[in-house]
Scaffold this motif. Structure first.
Motif, short mmCIF file in Angstrom:
data_model
loop_
_atom_site.label_atom_id
_atom_site.label_comp_id
_atom_site.label_asym_id
_atom_site.label_seq_id
_atom_site.Cartn_x
_atom_site.Cartn_y
_atom_site.Cartn_z
N UNK A 299 62.18 -34.41 -2.77
CA UNK A 299 61.17 -34.24 -3.80
C UNK A 299 59.78 -34.51 -3.21
N UNK A 300 58.83 -33.66 -3.54
CA UNK A 300 57.49 -33.80 -2.97
C UNK A 300 56.81 -35.08 -3.45
N UNK A 301 56.98 -35.44 -4.72
CA UNK A 301 56.28 -36.60 -5.27
C UNK A 301 57.03 -37.90 -5.01
N UNK A 302 58.36 -37.86 -5.02
CA UNK A 302 59.14 -39.09 -4.83
C UNK A 302 60.28 -38.87 -3.84
N UNK A 303 59.96 -38.65 -2.56
CA UNK A 303 61.04 -38.48 -1.57
C UNK A 303 61.80 -39.79 -1.38
#
Length: 246
Positions: free
Chosen positions: A19-23
């Motif tokens: 996920x881009x926001x929460x890797x």
């Protein structure tokens, strides 16, 4: 921004992406849209989140097959289009994929030589004194092996040679048995039998108990290498330390 992803040439190539926001650190992310990921054991039974197994993938990006190679295609692609990636991993409770290793058997030595362990293991099992063998050596200088001896044959040999012992572990720990198995390994895995120098076994460890189905063996009685790696981690580490000291 740098994100972890996972894929293969056969999947053109992407299967998962963080996920881009929460890797989530340590993962390669969840499956991308329209893509399914399953984790299965050696009998292709689905495993729950948190358990390691073989990674299967399905989606519109999966290849239809290898060009003019139906046999190769059948080995990795099921009739319902699940691709056997040849990788090991697990899914988290949130569906992110963690890669843990390779399921395919090829061993790559430190100098880059590729070794197929199956022919070596088959040759070792041809010995009257060896019941089972697992060849090791990924990223090492030399090959090693875990050896399950035929304890009945060893007992007969010990009686013939008047070797005294108190039990299986005492028997396999005797110098005479070590010499016998060393001779068997060198005889079976030799240039005379078509093996190259880098395919020789330099170290081995004898195990006191036979492999069991659903433990070290699949229902087809094939060795589950990743299970062996987990169950005999201590023994393998000892062999690798000896290898590194050479």
């Amino acid at each position: 921004l740098l994100l972890q992803a996972y894929g293969l040439t056969e999947s053109a190539p992407l299967l998962t992406l963080q996920h881009q926001k929460k890797p989530v650190k340590g993962t390669v992310g969840p499956p991308i849209p329209e893509t399914e990921i399953r984790i299965v054991d050696d009998n292709y039974k689905d495993l729950p989140a948190g358990e390691k197994g073989i990674i299967l993938a399905r989606g519109p990006q999966i290849m239809p097959g290898y060009y003019k190679n139906p046999q190769g295609t059948a080995k990795v692609l099921s009739p319902d289009k699940w691709l056997d990636t040849g990788d090991l991993g697990m899914l988290t409770c949130r569906g992110e994929l963690i890669i843990t290793g390779r399921a395919k058997d090829t061993i790559v030595l430190l100098d880059g030589e590729n070794v197929e362990p199956a022919p070596i293991e088959e040759a070792l099992r041809d010995s009257a004194y060896i019941e089972q063998a697992v060849v090791l050596g990924q990223d090492q200088k030399f090959l090693s092996a875990l050896i399950v001896p035929d304890l009945e044959r060893l007992s007969e040999y010990a009686a013939e040679k008047r070797i005294e012992y108190s039990g299986p572990e005492d028997l396999i720990g005797s110098p005479e048995i070590h010499t016998l198995i060393t001779h068997e390994i060198r005889t079976q895995v030799s240039p005379k039998n078509g093996f190259k120098n880098f395919e020789q076994i330099f170290r081995f460890k004898l195990l006191p108990e036979s492999f069991q189905v659903d433990k070290e063996l699949s229902l087809k009685r094939e060795v589950m290498r990743h299970a062996v790696n987990e169950l005999y981690r201590k023994e393998i580490e000892e062999l690798l330390q000896l290898d590194a000291s050479r």
